[in-house]
Structures are given as structure tokens and as C-alpha cells.
Design an enzyme around this catalytic site. Structure first.
Site: not given
Length: 267
Positions: A151, A155
Site C-alpha cells: 500500500h 497507510k
């Protein structure tokens, strides 16, 4: 349902909420009835789009008659949405994460009174991936299983909720749980791999929307099942499909897999 589905979006000024509002306004299957947000949101009272009669509000009592609500807000916002839906028998799609044990118990109880569907990831592709992984993990029961996810660098949690969702699906297929089988870190002299472990590896950086790969590793061969997201709107689109499917259902706790199973059966 012959008429448009009347839907409310809770968390309508968030990143996902804005996508939902935009997509629902263009989808003739729906009538956007309400756009709920936090009481201190700068958009409070403004129309959701130029010329729209729907305005951002924090007052659920102004939502009118609803068929379904979609919640991508916060744990506190979800509590308000849940209370409204339970009191009026409205179906509820929940995409809000970071829920504590008490809220999870509340949702479980609510699923006995209203149609309720909750998922950590509303990508239909991820739902199919989880379904495939369950089958593969059950058939290849003795193969090693690793889940790798990537990600963007902003995040804040790891592993991702989707990676855990995949791990839980595989663990259940093998008659165990992540509490018993999950391995989340390896460093130093770890010793040989424990049989039956489900390992997780995490990559963070750049602008990666979301990538998940399940590796089933046997002797002399391996199976890779993966999904790559390139557009965040897939999560909103999946939630909308779930809302359309859930509206009019009888009370119960549903999962995206139930919707997929109905599609496979031709329903």
C-alpha cells in the site's frame, strides 16, 4: 425493486463518501436521499452538487424513508447510523473500519434485526480472490501459505484489513484461526517455518492503491492468487452493488460472498 432504491450515505464528506455520492447521483437504480457527515464538517448545509436538493446534514431524522444506508464514517458515526437503521428497519452496508469489540458485538446483534453487510474491502475482485483462496487453501491443505500486501506510504495499519480478511478466509478453510496460525514478523534466527503457519509480509511506499498476493507453496510448484487495485473508485462501486443487492433482503448478517454466490447461481 421497481422504483429507485432510496439510499443515505454516512461519512459523505470523506474520501470514500464523496465517491459514493458522485456515483449514486449518476446511477438510475438509486435515489440519493441523504448525505450525512460530522457536525463540524465545513460542507454542512451545502448541496452535494450544484442544483441538488440534497444537502450535507448531521440530522438522521431529516433523511426520510430509506431502503438502505451506506456507512464509511467513523466508529462514532457508525453508532448513530446503526441506531437509526435498527429503529426503522433500514438495511445497512458497513465499510467503516477500526471498530472495537463492543461495536462488533453490536453489529452482530443488529444482523438479527436488519439486513446488514460488513466488509473490510468492497472490491468485487477481492471478494472473488477470497473465494478462490478458500478453495485453494482447503485443497492444498499441506502447502505453505504466505500473504504479501503493498500500500501507499501513508497507510497507518499493517497488515491491511484486506490481507487479514484473506488470511481469515484461508484459516477457516483449514479449520483454524489467525490467532493460532498467523505469523506477522520474522527477524533474526527464527528457526524453520512452522507447519500450518499463515505468514504476512508488508510493503509500504509511493502511491500504491492496494496489492494483495496469496502464495501457496508446495514442493516443486506454487500457486499465486492476486489482486491489484489501480483506482479507489472500485471500493465505492462494490459498496453500491452491495447496497442494491441488500435492499429488500430479510434480516441477517450478510457478506459479499453471499452476493457472489447468488450471482453464480444466476440470481
Amino acid at each position: 425493486m421497481s422504483r429507485p432504491v432510496r439510499v443515505a450515505v454516512n461519512g459523505a464528506t470523506g474520501r470514500m463518501g464523496r465517491l459514493l455520492v458522485e456515483l449514486l447521483r449518476r446511477d438510475r437504480r438509486f435515489e440519493l436521499a441523504a448525505a450525512l457527515t460530522a457536525p463540524d464538517a465545513p460542507e454542512m448545509g451545502a448541496p452535494v452538487a450544484p442544483g441538488s436538493t440534497v444537502r450535507y446534514s448531521h440530522d438522521w431524522s431529516q433523511a426520510g424513508a430509506l431502503d438502505v444506508a451506506i456507512d464509511f464514517s467513523s466508529p462514532a458515526g457508525l453508532a448513530e447510523a446503526l441506531a437509526h437503521c435498527e429503529a426503522r428497519g433500514v438495511a445497512l452496508v458497513v465499510g467503516t473500519t477500526g471498530l472495537d469489540a463492543a461495536m462488533l458485538r453490536r453489529l452482530e446483534a443488529a444482523g438479527r434485526a436488519i439486513p446488514l453487510l460488513r466488509s473490510a474491502n468492497f472490491s468485487l475482485g477481492v471478494a472473488v480472490l477470497a473465494r478462490l483462496l478458500r478453495e485453494a487453501a482447503a485443497v492444498l491443505r499441506d502447502w505453505d501459505l504466505e500473504i504479501v500486501e503493498a500500500h501507499h506510504g501513508r497507510k497507518v495499519d499493517a497488515p491491511s484489513g484486506t490481507a487479514l480478511l484473506l488470511g481469515e478466509a484461508a484459516a477457516a478453510a483449514r479449520g483454524t484461526t489467525l490467532a493460532r496460525a498467523g505469523v506477522y514478523a520474522r527477524e533474526g534466527q527464527t528457526g524453520p517455518r512452522e507447519p500450518g503457519a499463515i505468514g504476512f509480509a508488508v510493503v509500504r511506499g509511493g502511491d500504491v492503491v492496494g496489492e494483495h498476493t496469496a502464495l501457496l507453496l508446495g514442493q516443486g510448484e506454487r500457486v499465486e492468487l492476486g489482486h491489484r487495485a489501480t483506482d479507489r473508485s472500485i471500493f465505492a462501486r462494490g459498496a453500491i452493488e452491495a447496497a442494491h443487492w441488500l435492499a429488500g433482503k430479510s434480516a441477517g448478517a450478510y457478506a459479499l460472498d453471499a452476493m457472489l454466490a447468488e450471482r453464480i447461481a444466476g440470481g
